[in-house]
Design an enzyme around this catalytic site. Structure first.
Site, PDB file in Angstrom:
ATOM      1  N   THR A 125      -3.936  -8.290 -10.252  1.00  0.00           N
ATOM      2  CA  THR A 125      -3.408  -7.949  -8.922  1.00  0.00           C
ATOM      3  C   THR A 125      -3.894  -8.991  -7.935  1.00  0.00           C
ATOM      4  OG1 THR A 125      -3.647  -6.473  -7.013  1.00  0.00           O
ATOM      5  CG2 THR A 125      -5.345  -6.282  -8.680  1.00  0.00           C
ATOM      6  N   ASP A 127      -4.630  -8.413  -5.043  1.00  0.00           N
ATOM      7  CA  ASP A 127      -5.501  -7.759  -4.058  1.00  0.00           C
ATOM      8  C   ASP A 127      -6.996  -7.908  -4.380  1.00  0.00           C
ATOM      9  OD1 ASP A 127      -3.131  -6.928  -2.924  1.00  0.00           O
ATOM     10  OD2 ASP A 127      -3.179  -4.949  -3.849  1.00  0.00           O
ATOM     11  N   GLU A 187     -10.913 -18.898  13.209  1.00  0.00           N
ATOM     12  CA  GLU A 187     -11.815 -18.534  14.306  1.00  0.00           C
ATOM     13  C   GLU A 187     -12.265 -17.081  14.175  1.00  0.00           C
ATOM     14  OE1 GLU A 187      -9.424 -20.898  14.798  1.00  0.00           O
ATOM     15  OE2 GLU A 187     -11.002 -22.335  15.246  1.00  0.00           O
ATOM     16  N   GLU A 222      -3.645  -7.075   5.912  1.00  0.00           N
ATOM     17  CA  GLU A 222      -2.586  -6.093   6.203  1.00  0.00           C
ATOM     18  C   GLU A 222      -3.138  -4.668   6.273  1.00  0.00           C
ATOM     19  OE1 GLU A 222       0.390  -5.829   3.102  1.00  0.00           O
ATOM     20  OE2 GLU A 222      -1.093  -5.343   1.576  1.00  0.00           O
TER      21      GLU A 222
HETATM   22  O1  F6P Z   1      -0.691  -4.813  -4.759  1.00  0.00           O
HETATM   23  C1  F6P Z   1      -0.087  -6.031  -4.492  1.00  0.00           C
HETATM   24  C2  F6P Z   1       0.655  -5.996  -3.183  1.00  0.00           C
HETATM   25  O2  F6P Z   1       1.253  -7.252  -2.972  1.00  0.00           O
HETATM   26  C3  F6P Z   1      -0.164  -5.585  -1.979  1.00  0.00           C
HETATM   27  O3  F6P Z   1      -0.947  -6.642  -1.473  1.00  0.00           O
HETATM   28  C4  F6P Z   1       0.900  -5.124  -1.020  1.00  0.00           C
HETATM   29  O4  F6P Z   1       0.387  -4.206  -0.087  1.00  0.00           O
HETATM   30  C5  F6P Z   1       1.897  -4.450  -1.941  1.00  0.00           C
HETATM   31  O5  F6P Z   1       1.680  -5.012  -3.238  1.00  0.00           O
HETATM   32  C6  F6P Z   1       3.331  -4.619  -1.567  1.00  0.00           C
HETATM   33  O6  F6P Z   1       4.089  -3.829  -2.428  1.00  0.00           O
HETATM   34  P1  F6P Z   1       5.645  -3.995  -2.695  1.00  0.00           P
HETATM   35  O7  F6P Z   1       5.828  -5.243  -3.526  1.00  0.00           O
HETATM   36  O8  F6P Z   1       6.020  -2.782  -3.441  1.00  0.00           O
HETATM   37  O9  F6P Z   1       6.297  -4.147  -1.366  1.00  0.00           O
END
Ligand code: F6P
Length: 323
Positions: A125, A127, A187, A222
């Site tokens: 992932t 993340d 920054e 995010e």
């Molecule tokens: O888990 C990976 C990810 O790219 C996250 O960073 C993001 O919040 C999410 O998947 C977005 O999901 P989707 O591709 O379903 O819009």
């Protein structure tokens, strides 16, 4: 074990193809037959599978995305969905499954393992929020993409004397934002793990302006309460105090779409092969990941009950160097 299957699930991550290749060829090297499941758990429930031989995974080690397709499949959370998947696997004589994906995907894999089927996960992932691997497949590539964006935005920010809020992915985890901000000389960095006052960020932008910097860059995760939209709306009411005019760029899925870096290919290759080795040894209900440079198999109970901390010393370092 004579017949295995592999699937990719959840958000795609650069390096998934390299992991598929390692699973298929690693399986064949052990005398196994391999099947690829299309579109993650959705394909498992729909019996959407194809045989994969060594030639089928040729030329994919350096390609982004996943040749198998990926999906999020809420129906797999139901007992009925998983029973259907089990039925399909058994009907094809498949004895072991490799699940390449992140937290949600590994939770599905754990549920299947609990039903008695042999499943091994591969930590993948962008993340980097999975317990059981210091770094997960896709993170390095996503970081490079985000960093390139920061570098480019700095160019235009400097031309116009602007501040930029750059929002990066990561779901609830600030790892990508922290590393992008640190490597990009931001920054300020805003991450979910640290409560941030918008006034503090406004202060950093103002100071950058007063110190004669040509721009100010704020990297925002995010998942932070103060994401780019929230900060833009706050700054909209305080524009005159900031010095710089502010723009926001949300990087979004662009971070997932690149071809994998060398480091993601190597990681994916090691983990994919290790997953097959685990299955061959009769292991199930574990996630393979990289911990302190070693491939380690961690039981799902541990993987899914914990949360992965990020190194806040790196945030302090970035803040010390932002003058
Ligand atoms: O888990 C990976 C990810 O790219 C996250 O960073 C993001 O919040 C999410 O998947 C977005 O999901 P989707 O591709 O379903 O819009």
């Amino acid at each position: 074990m004579k017949r295995i299957a592999v699937l990719t699930s959840g958000g795609d991550a650069p390096g998934m193809n390299a992991a598929i290749r390692a699973v298929v060829r690693g399986g064949v090297a052990r005398g196994m037959e391999a099947f690829g499941v299309r579109y993650g758990y959705a394909g498992l429930m729909a019996d959407n599978m194809i045989p994969l031989g060594p030639r089928d995974v040729g030329g994919i080690i350096g390609r982004g995305g996943t040749i198998l397709g990926s999906a999020r499949a809420p129906e797999f959370r139901t007992e009925a969905g998983r029973m259907q998947a089990l039925h399909n696997l058994n009907a094809r004589g498949i004895e072991g499954l490799v699940v390449i994906g992140g937290n949600g995907s590994q939770a599905g894999a754990a549920a299947l393992a609990q039903m008695g089927f042999a499943v091994v996960g591969v930590a993948s992932t962008i993340d980097n929020d999975l317990v059981g691997s210091d770094i997960t497949i896709g993170v390095d590539t996503a970081l490079e993409v985000a960093l390139e964006a920061v570098d480019r935005l700095k160019v235009t920010a400097s031309s116009h004397g602007r501040a930029f809020l750059i929002e990066v992915m990561g779901r609830g985890c600030g790892y990508l934002a922290l590393m992008t901000g640190l490597a990009g000389g931001a920054e300020a960095i805003v991450i979910p793990e640290v409560e941030t006052d918008p006034e503090e960020i406004a202060g950093v932008i103002r100071e950058s302006y007063e110190h004669g910097k040509p721009h100010a860059v704020v990297v925002v995760a995010e998942g932070a309460k103060l994401n780019a939209a929230a900060l833009m709306s706050y700054f909209g009411q305080h524009q005159e105090r900031l010095g710089f005019e502010v723009r926001a760029t949300i990087l979004g899925h662009v971070q997932r779409g690149d071809d994998p870096t060398a480091s993601d290919r190597v990681l994916a290759t090691q983990l994919g092969a290790a997953a097959v080795e685990q299955l061959a040894q009769g292991q199930s209900g574990v996630l393979v990941g990289m911990i302190q440079g070693q491939v380690v198999a961690t039981p799902y109970a541990e993987v899914l009950s914990g949360s992965k901390p990020i190194d806040l010393n790196l945030l302090a370092l970035a803040q010390m160097l932002n003058r």
